[in-house]
Write an enzyme that holds these catalytic residues in place. Structure first.
Site, PDB file in Angstrom:
ATOM      1  CD  GLU A 333      -1.808 -30.098 -43.672  1.00 19.70           C
ATOM      2  OE1 GLU A 333      -2.249 -30.167 -42.592  1.00 19.70           O
ATOM      3  OE2 GLU A 333      -0.964 -31.343 -43.810  1.00 19.70           O
TER       4      GLU A 333
HETATM    5  C1  TNX Z   1      -3.362 -29.573 -46.421  1.00 18.68           C
HETATM    6  S1  TNX Z   1      -1.795 -27.972 -47.663  1.00 18.68           S
HETATM    7  C2  TNX Z   1      -2.364 -29.939 -46.762  1.00 18.68           C
HETATM    8  C3  TNX Z   1      -1.807 -31.016 -47.819  1.00 18.68           C
HETATM    9  C4  TNX Z   1      -3.557 -31.932 -47.971  1.00 18.68           C
HETATM   10  C5  TNX Z   1      -4.335 -30.864 -47.690  1.00 18.68           C
HETATM   11  C6  TNX Z   1      -5.568 -30.798 -48.833  1.00 18.68           C
HETATM   12  C7  TNX Z   1      -0.935 -27.724 -46.738  1.00 18.68           C
HETATM   13  C8  TNX Z   1       0.203 -26.790 -46.671  1.00 18.68           C
HETATM   14  N1  TNX Z   1      -0.845 -29.347 -45.744  1.00 18.68           N
HETATM   15  O1  TNX Z   1      -1.159 -31.984 -47.259  1.00 18.68           O
HETATM   16  O2  TNX Z   1      -2.816 -32.954 -48.323  1.00 18.68           O
HETATM   17  O3  TNX Z   1      -4.479 -29.929 -47.443  1.00 18.68           O
HETATM   18  O4  TNX Z   1      -6.161 -30.368 -49.642  1.00 18.68           O
END
Ligand code: TNX
Length: 527
Positions: A333
């Site tokens: 992300e």
């Molecule tokens: C996605 S999974 C994210 C996290 C959040 C999560 C909550 C991932 C690699 N990144 O930053 O905490 O969703 O479900």
């Protein structure tokens, strides 16, 4: 009671989770552990023997002296030559172990064991202490739930007559705890490790850094914790592990044959570090600490030389504190990082991690960037299409399967739950079970899959009881997905075995989620 009862429900086979590769009831060979019971351990098995004695003594009130061979009545822990265990050569085939690329990670042979009863002795044999330890978790589940009491309870302490041959399907069976969104003290993490150990999980991934807090002391960058640890989601005080506390957790896990995988998330998810060190931001201007749950805004800067000093120092200290083969570098992300910047920082981060002798792991976004040969890709998507991950697997990268819609322990079970998010959907107990890690992504097959990991993100979880409710019963379910052969898995059977584990969780004080998909027995008396 419903009528589609499995053999376990009818009491023919004991309720072991994950279900073993092979298990047969052997009439007339049950073993009752009484006053004279000893634990006889081969040289090298004494650590596991002491652990087992520590498990059994409080509830049974029996002394369980640990001795060397030959065994008396009781329990024998035998180390047999690798590949020499009867079970391994005869019943389990001579399949090659998937090796962990570029590291000294586990092999499935290393965790194989055999457990047999003969009327007076329960014998666990394995090639390694790790295999014995996994067998000890099976033995524990063969005993009544009251064995989990921490004060003397009523026996009899009878192990049913069985013959079990067992080994894991996947070398990597992990659980992740996000200690960044909310901080969890050492004792809570120890308890989480104990819970994972009961289900033969062998990796604990600690998500140590994120926008909301930095949780590991780094001596060369002290403000990461003196300032960057003082926040968490919702505005609480945060917290961090000193290096001694982290070392302690690594040892605590290692004593349970669990490898800690530390994550330093970059280049996004870095607000806590940027808040602590304005010299790391793009314009050198300080940013405030963050306590919300939206993500994707923070980024390290690829053209800032301090970024690479920071990565060298942080990964250097983390590598020195971590005996396991993996360092997780995040990579997810990074919505405020250009493609070029991302690729530059990903390439350097892998180089640095490998320079410290470790194998990098990253969330699957890294598969869109430049990957070094040993780097492991952790898939967390919700769709079954991930062309970059398939392509990376095709180039030889091993994949850890964490599909968010199936393995995310922080998703709600059903709408209206008190805890959890639902961006990836709702995950009931049978949903978490009803998939296969090989072929879930068409093109990512058995040999590409290093294993399965269940992440527990902590935006909504603040206490140990919250962790219990999100992880139980789904953690045992996903542990079976990672351990047991595909054709040994069966929902009707698991459903009955989960119900049978309810009293064990009550006794252990685990505040599990009473999913309507399972016919739980009435709560047992806690010990
Ligand atoms: C996605 S999974 C994210 C996290 C959040 C999560 C909550 C991932 C690699 N990144 O930053 O905490 O969703 O479900």
């Amino acid at each position: 009671m419903d009528d589609a009862r499995s053999p376990e429900t009818r009491g023919v086979l004991p309720a072991v989770i994950p279900v073993p590769v092979g298990m047969a009831a052997v009439a007339g060979t049950e073993v009752t552990l009484g006053a004279g019971a000893v634990i006889a351990a081969d040289p090298g098995a004494d650590g596991v023997a002491e652990y087992l004695a520590g498990l059994l003594r409080p509830a049974t009130g029996l002394p369980f002296p640990v001795s060397t061979t030959p065994p008396g009545p009781g329990i024998a822990l035998r180390l047999v030559a690798a590949g020499g265990a009867e079970a391994q050569s005869r019943s389990l085939g001579a399949q090659a172990a998937p090796m962990v690329t570029g590291g000294v990670g586990p092999t499935v042979e290393g965790e194989a064991y055999e457990l047999v009863t003969d009327g007076s002795v329960v014998t666990i044999s394995a090639a390694t202490p790790a295999g014995l330890f996994r067998g000890v978790q099976t033995l524990r589940q063969l005993l009544p739930a009251t064995v989990e009491r921490r004060s003397p309870g009523e026996g009899p302490w009878t192990v049913p007559g069985v013959r079990i041959v067992d080994r894991p399907r996947f070398a990597y069976r992990g659980v992740m705890l996000d200690v960044a969104r909310h901080f969890f003290p050492v004792a809570t993490v120890e308890r989480f490790i104990d819970q994972a150990a009961l289900y033969k999980v062998n990796h604990l991934h600690l998500h140590l850094t994120d926008d909301q807090g930095w949780r590991l002391e780094i001596a060369s960058w002290p403000r990461l914790t003196s300032y960057g640890a003082g926040s968490e989601v919702g505005g609480g005080p945060g917290g961090f592990y000193t290096q001694d506390e982290y070392r302690h957790l690594v040892e605590y896990a290692a004593a349970r044959f669990i490898t800690v995988v530390p994550e330093i998330d970059l280049p996004g998810h870095t607000n806590a570090a940027l808040a602590a060190y304005p010299e790391l931001t793009r314009d050198g201007v300080a940013v405030p600490r963050y306590t919300g749950i939206e993500v994707g805004f923070s980024s390290l800067a690829a053209d800032n030389p301090r970024t690479y000093r920071f990565l060298e120092d942080v990964f250097g200290e983390v590598a020195a504190l971590t005996p396991g083969p993996y360092l997780h570098l995040g990579g997810d992300e990074a919505k405020n990082t250009s493609r070029g910047e991302y690729d530059t920082m990903l390439a350097r981060a892998q180089q640095i991690v490998r320079g410290y002798g470790k194998t990098p792991i990253g969330w699957h976004e890294i598969a869109e960037g430049p990957l070094d040969p040993p780097t492991v890709v952790q898939f967390w998507g919700t769709s079954r299409e991930a062309p970059e991950v398939v392509a990376a697997a095709g180039r030889g990268h091993r994949v850890i399967m964490s599909p968010a819609s199936l393995t995310y322990l922080d998703m709600q079970y059903v709408p209206g739950d008190r805890l959890g998010l639902n961006w990836a959907g709702f995950i009931e107990v049978d949903d978490a079970y009803g998939w296969d890690p090989a072929g879930h992504l068409p093109g990512v097959t058995e040999e590409h899959v290093l294993g399965v990991e269940s992440p527990l993100w902590s935006e909504t979880a603040t206490t140990g009881a919250d962790l219990d409710e999100l992880a139980f019963p789904r953690l045992p379910v996903l542990a079976e997905v990672g351990w047991s052969p595909r054709d040994a898995r069966d929902w009707a059977s698991l459903r009955a075995r989960l119900a049978a584990h309810g009293p064990r969780w009550d006794t252990l004080g685990i505040a599990y989620y009473r999913s309507e998909r399972v016919a739980w027995p009435v709560a047992a008396d806690a010990g």
